[in-house]
Design a protein around this motif. Structure first.
Motif, PDB file in Angstrom:
ATOM      1  N   GLY A 144     -76.868 -50.330   0.168  1.00  0.00           N
ATOM      2  CA  GLY A 144     -76.954 -50.769   1.569  1.00  0.00           C
ATOM      3  C   GLY A 144     -76.473 -52.202   1.737  1.00  0.00           C
ATOM      4  N   LEU A 145     -76.856 -53.084   0.812  1.00  0.00           N
ATOM      5  CA  LEU A 145     -76.419 -54.481   0.938  1.00  0.00           C
ATOM      6  C   LEU A 145     -74.914 -54.599   0.681  1.00  0.00           C
ATOM      7  CD1 LEU A 145     -79.501 -56.364  -0.555  1.00  0.00           C
ATOM      8  CD2 LEU A 145     -78.867 -56.066   1.855  1.00  0.00           C
ATOM      9  N   GLY A 146     -74.386 -53.745  -0.204  1.00  0.00           N
ATOM     10  CA  GLY A 146     -72.931 -53.722  -0.416  1.00  0.00           C
ATOM     11  C   GLY A 146     -72.201 -53.270   0.850  1.00  0.00           C
ATOM     12  N   ILE A 147     -72.759 -52.256   1.516  1.00  0.00           N
ATOM     13  CA  ILE A 147     -72.156 -51.772   2.773  1.00  0.00           C
ATOM     14  C   ILE A 147     -72.199 -52.885   3.824  1.00  0.00           C
ATOM     15  CG2 ILE A 147     -72.456 -50.107   4.665  1.00  0.00           C
ATOM     16  CD1 ILE A 147     -73.664 -48.217   2.367  1.00  0.00           C
ATOM     17  N   SER A 148     -73.315 -53.611   3.832  1.00  0.00           N
ATOM     18  CA  SER A 148     -73.448 -54.729   4.772  1.00  0.00           C
ATOM     19  C   SER A 148     -72.346 -55.760   4.541  1.00  0.00           C
ATOM     20  CB  SER A 148     -74.820 -55.368   4.554  1.00  0.00           C
ATOM     21  OG  SER A 148     -75.131 -56.183   5.624  1.00  0.00           O
ATOM     22  N   ARG A 149     -72.087 -56.074   3.270  1.00  0.00           N
ATOM     23  CA  ARG A 149     -71.019 -57.050   2.954  1.00  0.00           C
ATOM     24  C   ARG A 149     -69.657 -56.516   3.410  1.00  0.00           C
ATOM     25  NH1 ARG A 149     -74.240 -58.351  -1.458  1.00  0.00           N
ATOM     26  NH2 ARG A 149     -73.405 -56.660  -2.720  1.00  0.00           N
ATOM     27  N   ALA A 150     -69.460 -55.203   3.270  1.00  0.00           N
ATOM     28  CA  ALA A 150     -68.175 -54.622   3.701  1.00  0.00           C
ATOM     29  C   ALA A 150     -68.005 -54.770   5.215  1.00  0.00           C
ATOM     30  CB  ALA A 150     -68.102 -53.147   3.287  1.00  0.00           C
ATOM     31  N   ILE A 151     -69.083 -54.544   5.977  1.00  0.00           N
ATOM     32  CA  ILE A 151     -68.985 -54.719   7.444  1.00  0.00           C
ATOM     33  C   ILE A 151     -68.744 -56.195   7.755  1.00  0.00           C
ATOM     34  CG2 ILE A 151     -70.133 -54.373   9.669  1.00  0.00           C
ATOM     35  CD1 ILE A 151     -71.866 -52.200   8.307  1.00  0.00           C
ATOM     36  N   ALA A 152     -69.433 -57.063   6.997  1.00  0.00           N
ATOM     37  CA  ALA A 152     -69.264 -58.504   7.224  1.00  0.00           C
ATOM     38  C   ALA A 152     -67.835 -58.951   6.937  1.00  0.00           C
ATOM     39  CB  ALA A 152     -70.252 -59.281   6.356  1.00  0.00           C
ATOM     40  N   GLY A 153     -67.096 -58.185   6.134  1.00  0.00           N
ATOM     41  CA  GLY A 153     -65.687 -58.490   5.870  1.00  0.00           C
ATOM     42  C   GLY A 153     -64.832 -58.366   7.125  1.00  0.00           C
ATOM     43  N   HIS A 154     -65.336 -57.682   8.135  1.00  0.00           N
ATOM     44  CA  HIS A 154     -64.656 -57.625   9.441  1.00  0.00           C
ATOM     45  C   HIS A 154     -65.426 -58.425  10.490  1.00  0.00           C
ATOM     46  CE1 HIS A 154     -62.451 -54.429   7.485  1.00  0.00           C
ATOM     47  NE2 HIS A 154     -61.649 -54.343   8.515  1.00  0.00           N
ATOM     48  N   PHE A 155     -66.747 -58.384  10.420  1.00  0.00           N
ATOM     49  CA  PHE A 155     -67.580 -59.060  11.421  1.00  0.00           C
ATOM     50  C   PHE A 155     -68.670 -59.863  10.706  1.00  0.00           C
ATOM     51  CE2 PHE A 155     -66.135 -54.994  13.208  1.00  0.00           C
ATOM     52  CZ  PHE A 155     -65.374 -55.468  14.264  1.00  0.00           C
ATOM     53  N   PRO A 156     -68.364 -61.086  10.259  1.00  0.00           N
ATOM     54  CA  PRO A 156     -69.404 -61.876   9.584  1.00  0.00           C
ATOM     55  C   PRO A 156     -70.583 -62.064  10.544  1.00  0.00           C
ATOM     56  CG  PRO A 156     -67.240 -62.922   9.426  1.00  0.00           C
ATOM     57  CD  PRO A 156     -67.099 -61.796  10.396  1.00  0.00           C
ATOM     58  N   PRO A 157     -71.793 -61.680  10.140  1.00  0.00           N
ATOM     59  CA  PRO A 157     -72.888 -61.605  11.112  1.00  0.00           C
ATOM     60  C   PRO A 157     -73.193 -62.936  11.797  1.00  0.00           C
ATOM     61  CG  PRO A 157     -73.643 -61.118   8.863  1.00  0.00           C
ATOM     62  CD  PRO A 157     -72.163 -61.172   8.823  1.00  0.00           C
ATOM     63  N   HIS A 158     -72.940 -64.073  11.125  1.00  0.00           N
ATOM     64  CA  HIS A 158     -73.292 -65.351  11.748  1.00  0.00           C
ATOM     65  C   HIS A 158     -72.197 -65.879  12.664  1.00  0.00           C
ATOM     66  CE1 HIS A 158     -76.201 -65.173   8.469  1.00  0.00           C
ATOM     67  NE2 HIS A 158     -76.960 -65.816   9.329  1.00  0.00           N
ATOM     68  N   LEU A 159     -71.005 -65.263  12.597  1.00  0.00           N
ATOM     69  CA  LEU A 159     -69.870 -65.801  13.357  1.00  0.00           C
ATOM     70  C   LEU A 159     -69.840 -65.261  14.782  1.00  0.00           C
ATOM     71  CD1 LEU A 159     -67.993 -67.707  11.864  1.00  0.00           C
ATOM     72  CD2 LEU A 159     -66.285 -65.877  11.789  1.00  0.00           C
ATOM     73  N   ARG A 160     -70.026 -63.936  14.906  1.00  0.00           N
ATOM     74  CA  ARG A 160     -70.004 -63.315  16.234  1.00  0.00           C
ATOM     75  C   ARG A 160     -71.214 -62.400  16.291  1.00  0.00           C
ATOM     76  NH1 ARG A 160     -64.498 -60.142  16.130  1.00  0.00           N
ATOM     77  NH2 ARG A 160     -64.788 -59.864  18.361  1.00  0.00           N
ATOM     78  N   ARG A 161     -72.145 -62.666  17.195  1.00  0.00           N
ATOM     79  CA  ARG A 161     -73.346 -61.823  17.264  1.00  0.00           C
ATOM     80  C   ARG A 161     -73.094 -60.675  18.230  1.00  0.00           C
ATOM     81  NH1 ARG A 161     -75.044 -66.770  16.283  1.00  0.00           N
ATOM     82  NH2 ARG A 161     -76.210 -67.011  14.351  1.00  0.00           N
ATOM     83  N   GLY A 162     -72.999 -59.461  17.687  1.00  0.00           N
ATOM     84  CA  GLY A 162     -72.712 -58.292  18.509  1.00  0.00           C
ATOM     85  C   GLY A 162     -73.838 -57.286  18.442  1.00  0.00           C
ATOM     86  N   THR A 163     -73.462 -56.025  18.561  1.00  0.00           N
ATOM     87  CA  THR A 163     -74.446 -54.933  18.584  1.00  0.00           C
ATOM     88  C   THR A 163     -74.106 -53.926  17.488  1.00  0.00           C
ATOM     89  OG1 THR A 163     -74.660 -55.205  20.964  1.00  0.00           O
ATOM     90  CG2 THR A 163     -75.435 -53.121  20.039  1.00  0.00           C
ATOM     91  N   LEU A 164     -75.129 -53.572  16.727  1.00  0.00           N
ATOM     92  CA  LEU A 164     -74.952 -52.581  15.656  1.00  0.00           C
ATOM     93  C   LEU A 164     -75.775 -51.356  16.042  1.00  0.00           C
ATOM     94  CD1 LEU A 164     -73.579 -52.781  12.793  1.00  0.00           C
ATOM     95  CD2 LEU A 164     -75.835 -53.253  11.884  1.00  0.00           C
ATOM     96  N   VAL A 165     -75.123 -50.212  16.163  1.00  0.00           N
ATOM     97  CA  VAL A 165     -75.834 -48.974  16.506  1.00  0.00           C
ATOM     98  C   VAL A 165     -75.835 -48.079  15.271  1.00  0.00           C
ATOM     99  CG1 VAL A 165     -75.839 -46.932  17.989  1.00  0.00           C
ATOM    100  CG2 VAL A 165     -75.198 -49.153  18.937  1.00  0.00           C
ATOM    101  N   LEU A 166     -77.025 -47.673  14.848  1.00  0.00           N
ATOM    102  CA  LEU A 166     -77.158 -46.853  13.637  1.00  0.00           C
ATOM    103  C   LEU A 166     -77.354 -45.393  14.046  1.00  0.00           C
ATOM    104  CD1 LEU A 166     -79.810 -49.139  11.858  1.00  0.00           C
ATOM    105  CD2 LEU A 166     -77.304 -49.287  11.715  1.00  0.00           C
ATOM    106  N   ALA A 167     -76.424 -44.534  13.672  1.00  0.00           N
ATOM    107  CA  ALA A 167     -76.558 -43.096  13.928  1.00  0.00           C
ATOM    108  C   ALA A 167     -77.128 -42.475  12.663  1.00  0.00           C
ATOM    109  CB  ALA A 167     -75.204 -42.497  14.286  1.00  0.00           C
ATOM    110  N   LEU A 168     -78.399 -42.048  12.722  1.00  0.00           N
ATOM    111  CA  LEU A 168     -79.121 -41.669  11.504  1.00  0.00           C
ATOM    112  C   LEU A 168     -79.260 -40.151  11.386  1.00  0.00           C
ATOM    113  CD1 LEU A 168     -81.953 -44.362  11.767  1.00  0.00           C
ATOM    114  CD2 LEU A 168     -79.740 -44.540  10.593  1.00  0.00           C
ATOM    115  N   GLY A 169     -78.856 -39.638  10.228  1.00  0.00           N
ATOM    116  CA  GLY A 169     -79.016 -38.217   9.936  1.00  0.00           C
ATOM    117  C   GLY A 169     -80.245 -37.996   9.075  1.00  0.00           C
ATOM    118  N   PRO A 170     -80.418 -36.763   8.593  1.00  0.00           N
ATOM    119  CA  PRO A 170     -81.641 -36.437   7.855  1.00  0.00           C
ATOM    120  C   PRO A 170     -81.641 -36.897   6.395  1.00  0.00           C
ATOM    121  CG  PRO A 170     -80.253 -34.503   8.123  1.00  0.00           C
ATOM    122  CD  PRO A 170     -79.580 -35.598   8.863  1.00  0.00           C
ATOM    123  N   GLY A 171     -80.500 -37.303   5.859  1.00  0.00           N
ATOM    124  CA  GLY A 171     -80.417 -37.620   4.428  1.00  0.00           C
ATOM    125  C   GLY A 171     -80.520 -39.107   4.140  1.00  0.00           C
ATOM    126  N   ASN A 172     -80.169 -39.467   2.906  1.00  0.00           N
ATOM    127  CA  ASN A 172     -80.330 -40.864   2.497  1.00  0.00           C
ATOM    128  C   ASN A 172     -79.210 -41.785   2.967  1.00  0.00           C
ATOM    129  OD1 ASN A 172     -82.844 -40.796   1.454  1.00  0.00           O
ATOM    130  ND2 ASN A 172     -82.173 -40.231  -0.628  1.00  0.00           N
TER     131      ASN A 172
END
Ligand SMILES: NC(=O)C1=CN([C@@H]2O[C@H](COP(=O)(O)OP(=O)(O)OC[C@H]3O[C@@H](n4cnc5c(N)ncnc54)[C@H](O)[C@@H]3O)[C@@H](O)[C@H]2O)[C@@H](O)CC1
Ligand SMILES: Nc1ncnc2c1ncn2[C@@H]1O[C@H](COP(=O)(O)OP(=O)(O)O)[C@@H](O)[C@H]1O
Length: 504
Positions: A30-58
C-alpha cells in the motif's frame, strides 16, 4: 520478470503458510502504491480528492493503506463499497479505520461533488489478480462510473495490480474494463499487463517492489524498473571534462525538417552529453543553427563523406534527413565504428536496400547499432514478420543479432540478442506528437556516448523520455493537459527525470 496471476497467487500462498499474516505485506504494498501515485500528484504539492472504490478482496485494503499519506497531507478522502451486499475484508476494515474521520463514505457515485478540490484521483481497489472477466453485477456498475468520471470529469484513475476487468494472463479486457492512467502492480508485473490487448487499458505501469514474495516467472520478458536504471545510469565523475562526458554527432535535418535536427541535439545535450555537433545539409545550416542553443555546433555534410570518428563517441543518424540522403546514411552505417542510433530516414534508407545489402549492416555492423523504428518504420523494415509486437521484436533480434531494437509505441520494447525483452513502463498518450521520436534518439545517443551498453542506453532512454513527459504534464511548473505536451517540453524536463530516478 513477468508472472502469471497463478504464479503470484502461489507465491502469496507460500508466504502465508510460512508467516500466516497478510497485514505486513499489505502495509508495504500500500505504501509503495502511495509513492507511485505521488509520482504524479505529490500529496503536499497539490491537495486534491482521492476516491477509493473498494471491492471485497485485499486490493481494497491496499487502496486504504495507499490513501494514508494523502489523508495526512490534507487531501479530501472518500470511499465507496462497490459490493454493498458483501462485507469489506477484515484487513480493509482495519486500514479504512486507520484513515480516521477524514475518510467519508459515499453511498452512491453518480457524479463527483463539484466542491471537491482537484485533482480528482480514483483508486480502483475493486478486483485483484484472483478475478477474471467477464465483469458482473455491482463491480461492472462500478467500473462504468469510474470510466465515466475519467472521461467526463478528468479523473485520474489508478488500478491496483491490474485494471479491474483485464485478464491478468492474456490481457483480454471486458467491455467495461477500467481504463487506468496508472497501474501499480505489486511484486512483479503480470503477463497480461504488457500484451498488445492491454494497451488501451493499462497506461503508466509502476512495479511496486515486494521482495518478501518470490514468484516463479518468465525472466526473458521484463519491465524496466527504477531499480534497474539506478544501477545503470552513473552520476558524472568529479574529474570528467566535456570531451570525456560523451561527444554526440547528430546527422540530421534537411530543408523543411530542420527542427528534427535541433530537437535531437537538444535532447542529447540535456541528457548529459559534453559536446554535441550537428552535421546537416549545406542548404539548411543557417536554419538549423538558428534553432539551436549556442552550446550546439552546426556544420555542413563533408563533401567527401569523410567523418573523423575519433572526434565522437556516438552518432544519432536520421531524424529529418529526408529521402535524398540514403547514400550518406548507408555509408555511415557501413563505416562508423561507434554506436549509432538509427532513426527515421536512416531506417527508411535501410528499408530501401535489398536484403543482401541490408543484412550485413545489421548482422555484422562496423559498430554497435540501436534501431529505433516506430510501428510504421518497423513495418517497412520487416514487413514479413507476424504475431504480437513482442513476438515480432524477438524475431527481428534473432534475425539481426548484431543490432539492438527499440520498437517505439505505447509500450516501447527494447530487444537484443543476449538480453531480456524490456517493456517500458513510463510515458503517456500526449507523447503521440511530432518530434517525440527525434527527442528519444537524442537521449539514447547521449547515453551511448556516455558509455552505456547499447541495450541499456535504449531502455534507459525510453524510461527517461517517458518520465520527462509525465513530469512535464503533471509536476512541472507549467503543467497542462496531457494533450498539449510538446517534444520541447519533454526536453525541458529530461533533467527532472534524471533527478527523479536518482531520488528513489
Ligand atoms: N520538426 C521536424 O523537423 C519534424 C521532422 N520529422 C521527420 O519527418 C520525417 C518523416 O517521419 P514520420 O514518422 O512523420 O513519417 P513516416 O512516413 O516515417 O511515418 C508515418 C507513417 O508511419 C505510421 N506510423 C507512425 N507511428 C505509428 C504508430 N505508432 N503506429 C502505427 N503506425 C504508425 C503512420 O501511420 C504513417 O503511415 C522523419 O525524418 C522525421 O524525423 C518528424 O519527426 C516530425 C517533426
Ligand atoms: N500513446 C503513447 N503512449 C506513450 N508513448 C507514446 C505514445 N505514442 C507515441 N509515444 C512515444 O512517442 C515517440 C514517437 O516517436 P515517432 O513516431 O518516431 O515521432 P517523430 O517521428 O515525430 O519524432 C515514441 O518514443 C513513442 O514510444
Amino acid at each position: 520478470m513477468l508472472v502469471s496471476p497463478q504464479q503470484m497467487l502461489d507465491a502469496e500462498a507460500d508466504w502465508m503458510n510460512a508467516h500466516g499474516n497478510a497485514g505486513t505485506l499489505m502495509e508495504k504494498a500500500g505504501l509503495g502504491i502511495s509513492r507511485a501515485i505521488a509520482g504524479h500528484f505529490p500529496p503536499h504539492l497539490r491537495r486534491g480528492t482521492l476516491v477509493l472504490a473498494l471491492g471485497p478482496g485485499n486490493n481494497a485494503g491496499d487502496a486504504c493503506v495507499a490513501a494514508r499519506p494523502f489523508a495526512a497531507a490534507g487531501w479530501t478522502i472518500r470511499w465507496i463499497a462497490a459490493c454493498p451486499e458483501r462485507p469489506l475484508s477484515d484487513l480493509t476494515q482495519k486500514n479504512l479505520a486507520a484513515l480516521g474521520e477524514c475518510a467519508k463514505k459515499l453511498n452512491s457515485a453518480h457524479e463527483p461533488d463539484p466542491d471537491w478540490p482537484r485533482p480528482l484521483v480514483v483508486v480502483d481497489g475493486l478486483l485483484g489478480i484472483g478475478a477474471r472477466p467477464p465483469l458482473r453485477g455491482p463491480v461492472a456498475a462500478a467500473t462504468q462510473w469510474i470510466n465515466h468520471w475519467r472521461t467526463v470529469h478528468n479523473a485520474f484513475t489508478v488500478s491496483i495490480d491490474l485494471p479491474t476487468g483485464l485478464d491478468g494472463t492474456t490481457g483480454e479486457a471486458d467491455t467495461h474494463c477500467i481504463v487506468a492512467d496508472l497501474t501499480a502492480t505489486v511484486c512483479q508485473p503480470k503477463t497480461g499487463l504488457v500484451t498488445d490487448n492491454a494497451s488501451p487499458y493499462v497506461g503508466r505501469l509502476e512495479v511496486i517492489p515486494l521482495p518478501e514474495l518470490q514468484p516463479a516467472g518468465d525472466t526473458t520478458h521484463q519491465v524496466t524498473t527504477r531499480q534497474m536504471l539506478a544501477a545503470w545510469l552513473p552520476r558524472p565523475a568529479h574529474d570528467q571534462h566535456k570531451s570525456t562526458a560523451g561527444r554526440v554527432l547528430v546527422v540530421a535535418g534537411s530543408p523543411g525538417m530542420t527542427g528534427a535536427a535541433a530537437l535531437t541535439a537538444h535532447a542529447a545535450l540535456r541528457s548529459g552529453a559534453g559536446l554535441v555537433t550537428i552535421i546537416t545539409h549545406p542548404s539548411s545550416i543557417d536554419q538549423v543553427a538558428a534553432r539551436c542553443a549556442p552550446e550546439i555546433m552546426v556544420q555542413p555534410f563533408p563533401s567527401d563523406d569523410h567523418i573523423d570518428w575519433k572526434s565522437f563517441d556516438a552518432v544519432a543518424l536520421g531524424p529529418g534527413l529526408g529521402a535524398n540522403s540514403d547514400t550518406l546514411a548507408c555509408n555511415i552505417l557501413r563505416q562508423c565504428p561507434l554506436p549509432v542510433v538509427v532513426d527515421a530516414d536512416a531506417l527508411n534508407a535501410l528499408s530501401r536496400l535489398s536484403v543482401a545489402e541490408r543484412s550485413p549492416l545489421l548482422d555484422q555492423p562496423a559498430g554497435p547499432r540501436i534501431l529505433t523504428p516506430h510501428p510504421g518504420e518497423f513495418r517497412r523494415l520487416a514487413n514479413d514478420l507476424t504475431g504480437t509486437r513482442a513476438e515480432r521484436a524477438r524475431a527481428f533480434t534473432e534475425r539481426h543479432p548484431g543490432s539492438v531494437l527499440l520498437l517505439k509505441g505505447q509500450r516501447t520494447l527494447t530487444g537484443s540478442q543476449d538480453g531480456p525483452l524490456l517493456a517500458n513502463p513510463t510515458g503517456h498518450a500526449g507523447m503521440a506528437t511530432a518530434g517525440m521520436g527525434d527527442t528519444l534518439t537524442g537521449i539514447c545517443a547521449a547515453f551511448a556516448a556516455r558509455g552505456l551498453a547499447p541495450a541499456i542506453s535504449a531502455a534507459a532512454a525510453a524510461w527517461i523520455h517517458g518520465r520527462a513527459a509525465e513530469i512535464a504534464s503533471f509536476l512541472g511548473p507549467r503543467h497542462t493537459a496531457v494533450d498539449s505536451l510538446t517534444a520541447s517540453d519533454v526536453i525541458d524536463h529530461i533533467g527532472s527525470a534524471l533527478d527523479d530516478l536518482r531520488t528513489l
